[in-house]
Design a protein around this motif. Structure first.
Motif, PDB file in Angstrom:
ATOM      1  N   ALA A 167       1.074  16.867 -34.872  1.00 20.88           N
ATOM      2  CA  ALA A 167       0.316  17.365 -36.021  1.00 20.88           C
ATOM      3  C   ALA A 167      -0.275  16.216 -36.828  1.00 20.88           C
ATOM      4  CB  ALA A 167       1.216  18.230 -36.900  1.00 20.88           C
ATOM      5  N   TYR A 168       0.538  15.154 -36.998  1.00 23.58           N
ATOM      6  CA  TYR A 168       0.050  14.009 -37.764  1.00 23.58           C
ATOM      7  C   TYR A 168      -1.158  13.359 -37.081  1.00 23.58           C
ATOM      8  CZ  TYR A 168      -0.117   9.424 -39.940  1.00 23.58           C
ATOM      9  OH  TYR A 168      -0.534   8.301 -40.570  1.00 23.58           O
ATOM     10  N   GLU A 182      -4.240  15.677 -37.383  1.00 16.82           N
ATOM     11  CA  GLU A 182      -4.804  15.707 -38.744  1.00 16.82           C
ATOM     12  C   GLU A 182      -5.456  14.379 -39.096  1.00 16.82           C
ATOM     13  OE1 GLU A 182      -5.802  17.432 -42.382  1.00 16.82           O
ATOM     14  OE2 GLU A 182      -5.084  18.276 -40.478  1.00 16.82           O
ATOM     15  N   ARG A 183      -4.837  13.281 -38.657  1.00 17.37           N
ATOM     16  CA  ARG A 183      -5.431  11.970 -38.950  1.00 17.37           C
ATOM     17  C   ARG A 183      -6.784  11.817 -38.259  1.00 17.37           C
ATOM     18  NH1 ARG A 183      -2.873   7.002 -36.051  1.00 17.37           N
ATOM     19  NH2 ARG A 183      -4.080   8.092 -34.434  1.00 17.37           N
ATOM     20  N   ASP A 184      -6.868  12.238 -36.998  1.00 12.55           N
ATOM     21  CA  ASP A 184      -8.142  12.138 -36.274  1.00 12.55           C
ATOM     22  C   ASP A 184      -9.206  13.010 -36.928  1.00 12.55           C
ATOM     23  OD1 ASP A 184      -6.592  11.928 -32.955  1.00 12.55           O
ATOM     24  OD2 ASP A 184      -6.941  10.424 -34.520  1.00 12.55           O
ATOM     25  N   ARG A 185      -8.789  14.214 -37.372  1.00 11.22           N
ATOM     26  CA  ARG A 185      -9.749  15.109 -38.024  1.00 11.22           C
ATOM     27  C   ARG A 185     -10.280  14.495 -39.319  1.00 11.22           C
ATOM     28  NH1 ARG A 185     -10.002  18.900 -41.836  1.00 11.22           N
ATOM     29  NH2 ARG A 185      -7.846  18.530 -42.468  1.00 11.22           N
ATOM     30  N   MET A 186      -9.363  13.902 -40.140  1.00  8.33           N
ATOM     31  CA  MET A 186      -9.790  13.281 -41.406  1.00  8.33           C
ATOM     32  C   MET A 186     -10.696  12.086 -41.141  1.00  8.33           C
ATOM     33  SD  MET A 186      -6.347  13.455 -43.767  1.00  8.33           S
ATOM     34  CE  MET A 186      -7.221  12.653 -45.117  1.00  8.33           C
ATOM     35  N   HIS A 187     -10.351  11.280 -40.115  1.00 11.33           N
ATOM     36  CA  HIS A 187     -11.198  10.123 -39.780  1.00 11.33           C
ATOM     37  C   HIS A 187     -12.595  10.582 -39.376  1.00 11.33           C
ATOM     38  CE1 HIS A 187      -7.736   7.066 -38.890  1.00 11.33           C
ATOM     39  NE2 HIS A 187      -7.711   7.557 -40.123  1.00 11.33           N
ATOM     40  N   GLN A 188     -12.653  11.665 -38.604  1.00 13.72           N
ATOM     41  CA  GLN A 188     -13.952  12.175 -38.154  1.00 13.72           C
ATOM     42  C   GLN A 188     -14.787  12.658 -39.337  1.00 13.72           C
ATOM     43  OE1 GLN A 188     -13.620  15.315 -35.309  1.00 13.72           O
ATOM     44  NE2 GLN A 188     -15.788  15.345 -34.800  1.00 13.72           N
ATOM     45  N   GLN A 189     -14.133  13.391 -40.253  1.00 13.41           N
ATOM     46  CA  GLN A 189     -14.866  13.883 -41.425  1.00 13.41           C
ATOM     47  C   GLN A 189     -15.358  12.718 -42.297  1.00 13.41           C
ATOM     48  OE1 GLN A 189     -12.135  16.522 -43.369  1.00 13.41           O
ATOM     49  NE2 GLN A 189     -12.526  18.252 -41.960  1.00 13.41           N
ATOM     50  N   LEU A 190     -14.478  11.722 -42.471  1.00 20.17           N
ATOM     51  CA  LEU A 190     -14.850  10.578 -43.296  1.00 20.17           C
ATOM     52  C   LEU A 190     -16.015   9.815 -42.667  1.00 20.17           C
ATOM     53  CD1 LEU A 190     -14.082   8.968 -45.835  1.00 20.17           C
ATOM     54  CD2 LEU A 190     -12.578   7.582 -44.392  1.00 20.17           C
ATOM     55  N   THR A 191     -15.951   9.636 -41.345  1.00 18.98           N
ATOM     56  CA  THR A 191     -17.019   8.919 -40.646  1.00 18.98           C
ATOM     57  C   THR A 191     -18.331   9.678 -40.758  1.00 18.98           C
ATOM     58  OG1 THR A 191     -15.403   8.036 -39.085  1.00 18.98           O
ATOM     59  CG2 THR A 191     -17.705   7.967 -38.429  1.00 18.98           C
ATOM     60  N   GLN A 192     -18.267  11.017 -40.620  1.00 17.13           N
ATOM     61  CA  GLN A 192     -19.474  11.837 -40.736  1.00 17.13           C
ATOM     62  C   GLN A 192     -20.070  11.744 -42.146  1.00 17.13           C
ATOM     63  OE1 GLN A 192     -18.780  15.889 -39.712  1.00 17.13           O
ATOM     64  NE2 GLN A 192     -20.944  16.463 -39.704  1.00 17.13           N
ATOM     65  N   LYS A 193     -19.173  11.724 -43.131  1.00 14.36           N
ATOM     66  CA  LYS A 193     -19.639  11.621 -44.539  1.00 14.36           C
ATOM     67  C   LYS A 193     -20.367  10.301 -44.772  1.00 14.36           C
ATOM     68  CE  LYS A 193     -17.692  11.150 -49.189  1.00 14.36           C
ATOM     69  NZ  LYS A 193     -16.433  11.128 -49.987  1.00 14.36           N
ATOM     70  N   ASP A 252     -18.342  -1.104 -43.239  1.00 17.43           N
ATOM     71  CA  ASP A 252     -16.896  -1.203 -43.020  1.00 17.43           C
ATOM     72  C   ASP A 252     -16.229   0.131 -43.392  1.00 17.43           C
ATOM     73  OD1 ASP A 252     -14.364  -1.977 -42.558  1.00 17.43           O
ATOM     74  OD2 ASP A 252     -14.206  -3.382 -44.251  1.00 17.43           O
ATOM     75  N   LEU A 253     -15.515   0.740 -42.393  1.00 22.46           N
ATOM     76  CA  LEU A 253     -14.798   2.004 -42.614  1.00 22.46           C
ATOM     77  C   LEU A 253     -13.346   1.781 -43.015  1.00 22.46           C
ATOM     78  CD1 LEU A 253     -16.054   4.033 -39.521  1.00 22.46           C
ATOM     79  CD2 LEU A 253     -16.764   4.334 -41.889  1.00 22.46           C
ATOM     80  N   THR A 254     -12.860   0.551 -42.947  1.00 21.12           N
ATOM     81  CA  THR A 254     -11.429   0.286 -43.111  1.00 21.12           C
ATOM     82  C   THR A 254     -10.880   0.766 -44.458  1.00 21.12           C
ATOM     83  OG1 THR A 254     -11.651  -1.621 -41.677  1.00 21.12           O
ATOM     84  CG2 THR A 254      -9.653  -1.491 -43.000  1.00 21.12           C
ATOM     85  N   PRO A 255     -11.500   0.488 -45.602  1.00 19.64           N
ATOM     86  CA  PRO A 255     -10.913   0.944 -46.882  1.00 19.64           C
ATOM     87  C   PRO A 255     -10.793   2.462 -46.944  1.00 19.64           C
ATOM     88  CG  PRO A 255     -12.576  -0.737 -47.255  1.00 19.64           C
ATOM     89  CD  PRO A 255     -12.699  -0.364 -45.828  1.00 19.64           C
ATOM     90  N   GLY A 256     -11.822   3.167 -46.519  1.00 21.06           N
ATOM     91  CA  GLY A 256     -11.758   4.622 -46.583  1.00 21.06           C
ATOM     92  C   GLY A 256     -10.701   5.188 -45.654  1.00 21.06           C
ATOM     93  N   LEU A 257     -10.598   4.631 -44.416  1.00 19.99           N
ATOM     94  CA  LEU A 257      -9.607   5.110 -43.463  1.00 19.99           C
ATOM     95  C   LEU A 257      -8.198   4.828 -43.970  1.00 19.99           C
ATOM     96  CD1 LEU A 257     -11.234   4.013 -40.081  1.00 19.99           C
ATOM     97  CD2 LEU A 257     -11.274   6.278 -41.144  1.00 19.99           C
ATOM     98  N   ALA A 271      -3.029   6.921 -46.138  1.00 21.52           N
ATOM     99  CA  ALA A 271      -1.965   6.918 -47.147  1.00 21.52           C
ATOM    100  C   ALA A 271      -1.780   8.311 -47.744  1.00 21.52           C
ATOM    101  CB  ALA A 271      -2.297   5.902 -48.238  1.00 21.52           C
ATOM    102  N   GLU A 272      -2.867   8.976 -48.049  1.00 26.07           N
ATOM    103  CA  GLU A 272      -2.790  10.327 -48.603  1.00 26.07           C
ATOM    104  C   GLU A 272      -2.134  11.286 -47.608  1.00 26.07           C
ATOM    105  OE1 GLU A 272      -6.585  11.901 -49.576  1.00 26.07           O
ATOM    106  OE2 GLU A 272      -5.829  13.903 -50.047  1.00 26.07           O
ATOM    107  N   LEU A 273      -2.515  11.141 -46.311  1.00 24.91           N
ATOM    108  CA  LEU A 273      -1.960  12.024 -45.282  1.00 24.91           C
ATOM    109  C   LEU A 273      -0.464  11.790 -45.117  1.00 24.91           C
ATOM    110  CD1 LEU A 273      -2.466  14.123 -43.077  1.00 24.91           C
ATOM    111  CD2 LEU A 273      -2.956  12.230 -41.505  1.00 24.91           C
ATOM    112  N   ARG A 274      -0.004  10.549 -45.137  1.00 22.49           N
ATOM    113  CA  ARG A 274       1.419  10.250 -44.990  1.00 22.49           C
ATOM    114  C   ARG A 274       2.228  10.841 -46.134  1.00 22.49           C
ATOM    115  NH1 ARG A 274      -0.463   5.223 -42.932  1.00 22.49           N
ATOM    116  NH2 ARG A 274      -0.380   4.317 -45.013  1.00 22.49           N
TER     117      ARG A 274
END
Length: 829
Positions: free
Chosen positions: A28-29, A32-43, A164-169, A174-177
């Motif tokens: 699940a983790y 969910e992490r992959d889904r959030m990364h995908q949404q963030l990258t799309q944004k 750079d995507l690193t700060p957002g990822l 951290a929020e997901l954990r």
């Protein structure tokens, strides 16, 4: 019976739940992490697309008005975003016009920017379509944005941006954990509560039920009449209570059945004892055995003559039957077979064997279900077996393969020879498996029998009733085809075709004990002529002769009999019979062929064997050496040659004649004999020979047996001072690794290469390569069969050390050879 460790149910449940929980959490983790990364990258990608579209418009307007300052300002403003790693305005030649770092301006992008791709640059320029991609390794978004500009001052073609995507990822992770820590912590607490209830309601009651059952086994089972009772288990669920009740019913039923079995046992024992069967009763735990009087009577003993023990039976089993009988008994006791019934032989008091039908049945087990006691009967079936054996012997069938036997083929040949209306040609094939003894020795006779059965099955399936098949014995099979053809020419063609088909059929791989096996066959055939009346034994002899001819020609072949084989066979038979007495009748003698160096000096001599027969005359070595090899006479002949040479060397020493190095040909079979080195040492000691004057010549075939054993034998000889040469080099052993592994002195180039020197470049190249290779290994080289001056000069030019052939001398008898040596020694002095 506990054959391995079984963990408690509580541990298994705990491990199962924990494993499932961890798998579920991790899955699940990750999802969910992959889904959030995908949404963030799309944004971010959408935001960058808008920013780059705006920047494209500014670039076009700035270039149209020549406002370079505005471009620089816009790039500087965009660079204030810390996540913008690289921002470049590039022309078609990849030159940087504007950048978020001043030091890059005026440089080539491919020289300074790591993530930049010139190929994508030109692709975007040609297609005039923006290109955005996510680089997962660098965790950045890379964008190539074309500039649509029709201005004559147009210079900038592409906007390159790396974000750079690193700060957002990192912030999203951290929020997901934190969210998962609260949610799955609560789930873990609920899981522990579930496990506690499971232990209270299921696991603990099951443990209590197990203790009650063990208590019954320890106490209640000792008395068949003691009533069985079980206390209710507190906190147990309904299923455990029903299980306890079912177990109680089962134990009570078992108690009743045991009593009934005991009663039935006594009745059965009384009934069988009154019959003519011998009774045996074996306590497996204690080893005690009861043997009835009838049992003893079957093997010829009185009631007091045999002790009641297990060995009284096992020691009397026929050696050929013992392994199978014991295996069947063991399989029945261990539960692998449903019944024990065995037909075998027992030794009678008078020494002969009687056939018995042995049947047994388990009647008692211990508290853990292990067999304790088995009762059985022996029935004397000797007369029935003898009757069946006599009937079986009357059948003309091979017991292993189910094919016919030799008598079947003989009867068919007899019928064909006596038939008056036979008009078709026929053929008899005899098939022999190559190297079958090696297969038997390596895999065992049982595997060999499996192979024979599979060969028979293939032949039966291939011919399918169109031919008469038989196994002649061992690994030999016979095939009789009667209606082959009406004319001889067609019959011969069909024989050759069928022979090739049989070789191909039987040459396909077999699987024996899960191991692949490839076997070749040698086939001999004899055509049956309709008008000829040949005895069946003669047909067999001719087909056999052809089969052995196929084996002599290298095996894996098919040969059709012709009359020349008979003549050759008779000649070989005559040579074999006469050669056995050649030494005794003093028909063998030695000749010597000198070997000279480039100056004509004799450096050694080859000792050759000749046979002068009173009727056959001078028999060629090529005719009798092969027969000697096949029959084993070569060992005695080789020993005689060494003995004669020793006597010659002793006589020369007494006469003061200095003999050169004497090279003796030793056959592969003689050299590989286990006592070769010992016999040679005895010969050297007997004549006090100078071993430094002796050389053994071996062909490369002598090295095919066991290279390690050959090397050890050579080292022993070399330690004694005997040198070793390889004769006919280049025609035998395919691997040259033995040249480094063996203590050799010289190589003798085969005459087939020497005879073609000057005729073909290939022969010269081969001889040159052999000489250079030998010299690199510190080996001397002798050229054989030198017959012309041109051959000598060619070998001498190539660096050959010494020469042998008719150009210098033919093989000489002892007296002529001594004169030859004395003449050369006088000339040298």
């Amino acid at each position: 019976m506990r054959s391995f460790y079984r963990p408690p149910l509580a541990v298994m449940v705990l491990l199962t739940i924990v494993s499932f929980f961890l798998i579920l959490v991790v899955s699940a983790y990750v999802h969910e992490r992959d889904r959030m990364h995908q949404q963030l990258t799309q944004k971010y990608s959408q935001r960058l697309d808008m920013s780059l579209s705006r920047l494209q418009h500014i670039v076009v307007e700035s270039e149209r008005h020549g406002d370079v300052k505005r471009l620089s300002t816009e790039v500087s403003l965009a660079s204030t975003d810390n996540q913008v790693l690289v921002l470049l305005l590039l022309d078609r030649a990849e030159k940087i016009h504007q950048a978020n770092y001043l030091v890059w301006r005026g440089s080539q992008a491919s020289d300074f920017i790591d993530g930049y791709s010139a190929e994508l640059h030109h692709h975007v320029t040609q297609q005039q379509q923006p290109y955005l991609q996510v680089n997962p390794l660098r965790q950045t978004i890379q964008a190539y944005y074309p500039v649509f500009n029709s201005s004559p001052h147009h210079a900038i073609d592409v906007i390159y941006l790396e974000f750079d995507l690193t700060p957002g990822l990192r912030e999203a992770d951290a929020e997901l954990r934190l969210r998962y820590l609260w949610f799955w912590g609560l789930a873990a607490f609920l899981g522990l509560g579930f496990m506690g209830l499971l232990y209270l309601w299921v696991i603990r009651p099951l443990n209590g039920l197990s203790k009650q059952l063990r208590s019954y086994i320890a106490v209640g089972a000792s008395s068949q009449t003691q009533p069985i009772s079980m206390r209710p288990i507190p906190w147990s669920c309904a299923e455990v209570a029903r299980l306890q009740f079912a177990m109680l019913e089962h134990l009570e039923q078992k108690q009743k059945l045991q009593q009934k079995l005991k009663d039935s046992e006594h009745r059965w024992f009384f009934a069988v004892e009154g019959s003519r069967n011998g009774i045996w009763d074996w306590n497996i735990i204690t080893g005690d055995v009861y043997l009835s009087d009838r049992w003893k009577e079957i093997v010829g003993f009185d009631s007091h003559e045999i002790e009641h023990n297990y060995q009284a039976w096992e020691s009397r089993i026929h050696p050929d039957d013992k392994a199978q009988v014991l295996a069947e008994l063991k399989a029945y006791i261990s539960g692998q077979q449903p019944e024990f019934e065995s037909l075998h032989r027992l030794k009678h008091k008078r020494g002969h064997y009687v056939w018995v039908m042995d049947r047994g049945m388990l009647v008692e087990w211990d508290c853990e279900g292990r067999p304790e006691r088995i009762i059985g009967t022996h029935t004397d079936v000797t007369e029935q077996v003898q009757t069946e054996t006599e009937f079986s012997l009357q059948k003309q069938q091979d017991p292993l393969t189910g094919l016919g036997n030799r008598q079947v083929i003989m009867s068919a040949l007899e019928r064909l020879s006596q038939a008056e209306t036979q008009s078709h040609y026929g053929v008899l094939f005899i098939i022999d498996l190559d190297n079958f003894k090696t297969i038997n020795d390596a895999l065992g006779h049982a595997s060999g029998d499996q192979l024979l059965v599979k060969v028979a099955a293939r032949l039966s399936a291939f011919f399918s009733g169109s031919a008469l098949l038989a196994r002649l014995g061992g690994d030999e099979f016979a095939i009789l085809l009667e209606n082959l053809s009406l004319d001889e020419s067609s019959a011969r063609n069909k024989v050759r075709f069928n022979g090739a088909e049989i070789r191909q059929l039987l040459g396909r791989p077999y699987t024996i004990n899960q191991q692949p096996l490839v076997v070749s066959v040698s086939i001999g055939s004899c055509i049956l002529t309709p008008s000829a009346t040949i005895e069946p034994s003669e047909v067999f002899k001719r087909a056999d002769m052809a089969m052995y001819h196929a084996k002599e020609n290298g095996r894996n072949a098919s040969e059709l009999y012709h009359h020349e084989m008979n003549r050759n066979f008779n000649q070989e038979l005559t040579i074999h019979n006469e050669l056995a007495y050649a030494i005794e009748r003093k028909q063998l003698f030695l000749v010597f062929q000198p070997i000279v160096n480039g100056h004509g000096d004799v450096v050694s001599s080859e000792v050759l064997l000749r046979w002068l027969h009173p009727q056959m005359g001078l028999v060629a070595p090529v005719d009798f050496i092969k027969v000697a090899e096949q029959s084993g006479l070569i060992i005695d002949i080789g020993h005689w040659v060494l003995l004669q040479l020793g006597e010659l060397m002793a006589r020369a020493k007494q006469l003061g004649i200095r003999l050169p190095l004497m090279a003796v040909n030793v056959s592969a079979r003689h050299f590989n004999h286990s006592e070769f080195v010992t016999n040679l040492e005895q010969l050297i000691n007997l004549h006090s020979l100078d071993v430094n004057g002796l050389e053994l010549e071996l062909t490369e075939h002598a090295l095919l047996n066991d290279l390690s054993a050959v090397s050890l034998r050579m080292e022993q000889l070399r330690a004694k001072g005997v040198s070793i040469a390889i004769d006919d080099f280049g025609t035998g052993y395919s691997s040259l690794s033995y040249l480094q592994a063996l203590p050799l002195s010289r190589l003798k180039i085969d005459g087939s290469f020497v005879s073609k020197l000057g005729e073909t470049e290939a022969s010269s190249a081969i001889v040159k390569a052999i000489i250079e290779m030998a010299h690199s290994l510190d080996l001397e080289v002798v050229g054989e069969c030198v017959e012309t001056q041109a051959q000598f000069e060619h070998l001498d030019a190539l660096g050959c050390d010494s020469f042998q052939g008719y150009l210098f001398s033919k093989p000489l008898i002892e007296k002529t050879y001594i004169d030859f040596l004395q003449q050369h020694q006088r000339q040298a002095s």
